[in-house]
Scaffold this active site. Structure first.
Site, PDB file in Angstrom:
ATOM      1  N   ASN A 197      -5.979   1.366   3.827  1.00 28.19           N
ATOM      2  CA  ASN A 197      -4.822   0.859   4.567  1.00 28.19           C
ATOM      3  C   ASN A 197      -5.184   0.047   5.797  1.00 28.19           C
ATOM      4  OD1 ASN A 197      -5.741   3.536   5.255  1.00 28.19           O
ATOM      5  ND2 ASN A 197      -4.130   3.596   6.776  1.00 28.19           N
ATOM      6  N   GLN A 245      -1.642   1.293  -1.254  1.00 19.48           N
ATOM      7  CA  GLN A 245      -1.859  -0.067  -0.738  1.00 19.48           C
ATOM      8  C   GLN A 245      -2.316  -1.029  -1.841  1.00 19.48           C
ATOM      9  OE1 GLN A 245      -1.218  -1.142   2.331  1.00 19.48           O
ATOM     10  NE2 GLN A 245      -0.896   0.796   3.417  1.00 19.48           N
ATOM     11  N   SER A 278       4.086   4.903  -2.869  1.00 18.40           N
ATOM     12  CA  SER A 278       5.339   4.912  -2.136  1.00 18.40           C
ATOM     13  C   SER A 278       6.031   3.556  -2.295  1.00 18.40           C
ATOM     14  CB  SER A 278       5.005   5.149  -0.663  1.00 18.40           C
ATOM     15  OG  SER A 278       6.137   5.545   0.021  1.00 18.40           O
ATOM     16  N   ALA A 279       7.350   3.564  -2.520  1.00 20.98           N
ATOM     17  CA  ALA A 279       8.079   2.329  -2.849  1.00 20.98           C
ATOM     18  C   ALA A 279       8.152   1.325  -1.692  1.00 20.98           C
ATOM     19  CB  ALA A 279       9.495   2.671  -3.303  1.00 20.98           C
ATOM     20  N   HIS A 280       8.202   1.841  -0.458  1.00 19.06           N
ATOM     21  CA  HIS A 280       8.444   0.918   0.662  1.00 19.06           C
ATOM     22  C   HIS A 280       7.250   0.012   0.968  1.00 19.06           C
ATOM     23  CE1 HIS A 280       6.208   2.811   4.090  1.00 19.06           C
ATOM     24  NE2 HIS A 280       6.198   3.816   3.253  1.00 19.06           N
ATOM     25  N   THR A 283      17.413  17.756  -5.277  1.00 14.02           N
ATOM     26  CA  THR A 283      18.247  16.796  -6.000  1.00 14.02           C
ATOM     27  C   THR A 283      17.535  15.458  -6.116  1.00 14.02           C
ATOM     28  OG1 THR A 283      20.188  17.901  -5.125  1.00 14.02           O
ATOM     29  CG2 THR A 283      20.524  15.678  -5.998  1.00 14.02           C
ATOM     30  N   CYS A 335       0.193   4.954  11.433  1.00 17.72           N
ATOM     31  CA  CYS A 335       0.066   6.400  11.592  1.00 17.72           C
ATOM     32  C   CYS A 335      -0.965   6.760  12.644  1.00 17.72           C
ATOM     33  CB  CYS A 335      -0.311   7.046  10.267  1.00 17.72           C
ATOM     34  SG  CYS A 335       0.948   6.774   9.037  1.00 17.72           S
TER      35      CYS A 335
END
Lengths: 155, 383
Positions: free
Chosen positions: B150, B178, B198-200, B236, B324
């Site tokens: 990253n 990445q 991760s989608a974002h 859910t 992060c």
């Protein structure tokens, strides 16, 4: 992470006052280093017992630069005794607050100030010691010369 | 002016992806676990999204578990697999440049009776295969090496790592967050047993990601209390998110062949301009083993966060290391692992380009950087 600086901090970062280093300063001192992530170097000129000029150099983040800028503005013109009592909370309050993890920058600026003042006082006391020593030596020399001349006279 | 060069932190949601998600934020609100018609209609859409994702990444869809993101997926895989395979052993290997969600999880496991070894990397951030081979033992359960770093964008040879790991009978996990769409990822073919993403990071929504655990590998759930995801992840279904993830992945790989050369040309142009216009720069890692959108540059004598803030006030958005690691305000352990000198550890900026950047933005960034760097260097105490 919340790292929102006040406008005052941003302005002090963008247009810091008293940056640079004084030529032939009366004292200079540094705290920190690039390995730790920040470094501040102060130089001062003293006239009588007052700080006539103070400048700083910084390897540091926005608040490192901003706090040093505010501190130098504040203590310029103060007596050494007054400057020694200046504390970090005043810097934080002038800036309208600092993010929690940046408060240490104000403490670092105070530490740099304390060091440069200590360096100045040390130099001063060394100088007065030196004067004392010079006077003593001169006196001794004088007396030995007198002694010698006396001895000559005797012989 | 807003120039966003922090696409490794997150990306802008693609309007086409948002459009695909909208029905599930509106009329298609039913719980995909409900057995009535509304629920089951959504369940079909959910399973169709799962097939789409599995198809693009070359996975067995039965092993795909949707999560809240890559951090959860990494936690789930590391904790779940280590816990469920104690009969084989308690030894885990992670690379020295893993994302904190892998690195810190490994540390937590180490405090809880597992044995953890760190696999070193070379100056370009590539796993030293010989050292890795020496670290693997008969009781090694899992080896975790990220596909693309990253911070410096270094690209690992996943197939070669998988081969070494499998020779010793361990499982290979790769955080591929990445790598999308920079690498063509047929994970089964590459020999990757477990993956997380991760989608974002690829123009999808935040708050959704996935963990892949090849069917047949034992694992414990991270979140229990429901039968969703075959009991591996209770809660859910985040259907708008899952639909968005599948849609974003589809777009990313459909447009990959156009996007990749474009972003690489832009990135190379950026680096060329920087080298021409500024002195005292150093590229962290090399250009060769690097994803097409990443530059990580050392600006000697000045501090990274000051550069970031100065640029930010000019409308150029970059990062020091990773978003992060910015949280703990410590210098990058990734740059430390590739052997950067201590004196240079706090002077780095990561530029991560993306789908929406233009040449004009790069020109403006170079102009802004010139001003920022010369201003800050003018009062640096570092000689």
């Amino acid at each position: 992470m919340s790292l929102n600086y006040t406008n005052k901090t941003i302005n002090a970062f963008l247009k810091p006052k008293n940056i640079g280093s004084i030529k032939n300063p009366d004292a200079l001192a540094s705290v920190g280093n690039p390995v730790c992530g920040d470094q501040l170097s102060f130089s001062i000129r003293v006239k009588g017992d007052r700080i006539k000029d103070i400048k700083f150099l910084s390897f540091g983040c926005a608040s490192n630069i901003a706090t040093a800028s505010v501190l130098t503005q504040q203590v310029k013109g103060m007596t050494i005794a007054e400057a020694k009592k200046y504390d970090w909370q005043k810097i934080v309050s002038i800036l309208g607050g600092l993010p929690q993890q940046k408060v240490h920058c104000s403490m670092m600026a105070i530490e740099a100030l304390q060091r440069v003042l200590a360096a100045y006082e040390q130099r001063l006391s060394l100088a007065s010691d030196k004067k004392l020593t010079i006077t003593k030596i001169t006196k001794n020399k004088l007396s030995s010369k007198t002694m010698a001349s006396k001895q000559k006279k005797v012989s | 002016m807003h120039i966003y060069l922090d696409n490794a932190a997150t990306t802008q949601l693609d309007p086409r992806v948002l459009k695909a998600m909208m029905p599930y934020l509106g009329p298609k609100y039913a719980n995909a676990s409900s057995i009535h018609a509304l629920g089951q209609s959504n369940n079909l859409d959910l399973e169709s999204a799962r097939q789409t994702v599995a198809g693009i990444l070359g996975l067995n869809s039965a092993g795909l578990v949707f999560t809240s993101g890559a951090s959860e997926a990494n936690n789930f895989i590391l904790r779940g697999i280590m816990q469920a395979n104690q009969a084989k052993g308690k030894h885990l290997i992670v690379s020295a440049i893993e994302h904190p969600c892998v690195y810190q999880t490994a540390r937590v496991l180490a405090r809880n009776g597992y044995e953890v070894d760190i696999a070193p990397v070379d100056k370009n951030g590539l796993i030293d295969l010989a050292s890795l081979a020496k670290l693997i033992r008969s009781d090694t359960v899992l080896v975790s090496v990220m596909a693309v770093n990253n911070e410096i964008g270094s690209v690992q040879n996943l197939a070669a790592i998988a081969k070494i790991v499998h020779q010793q009978g361990a499982y290979f996990h790769s955080d591929i967050v990445q790598a999308i769409p920079y690498l063509q990822l047929n994970l089964s073919k590459l020999g990757v047993d477990c993956a997380s993403f991760s989608a974002h990071k690829f123009y999808g929504p935040k708050g959704v990601g996935a963990a892949y655990i090849r069917p047949g590998i034992k694992s414990e759930p991270l979140i229990s209390g429901g039968e969703q995801e075959n009991g591996y992840r209770a809660g859910t279904y985040n259907l708008p998110g899952i639909i968005g993830l599948a849609s974003a992945l589809e777009v990313a790989y459909k447009e990959r062949s156009l996007y990749l050369p474009r972003v690489k040309t832009l990135r190379d142009y950026f680096w060329q301009c920087l080298r021409k216009e500024l002195s005292g720069l150093k590229l962290n890692g090399n250009l060769k083993n690097r994803v097409a959108n990443n530059l990580n540059v050392c600006f000697s004598k000045i501090e990274g966060e000051a550069i970031l803030m100065d640029l930010s006030l000019k409308g150029v958005y970059v990062s020091t290391g990773s978003a992060c690691s910015a949280h703990n305000l410590k210098s990058s352990y990734v740059l430390s692992a590739i052997g950067l000198a201590d004196y240079d550890l706090n002077s780095n900026i990561r530029f991560s380009l993306g789908r929406y950047n233009t040449k004009r933005e790069i020109d403006l960034t170079v102009a802004a950087l010139k001003k920022t760097v010369s201003r800050l260097r003018a009062f640096s105490p570092v000689k």
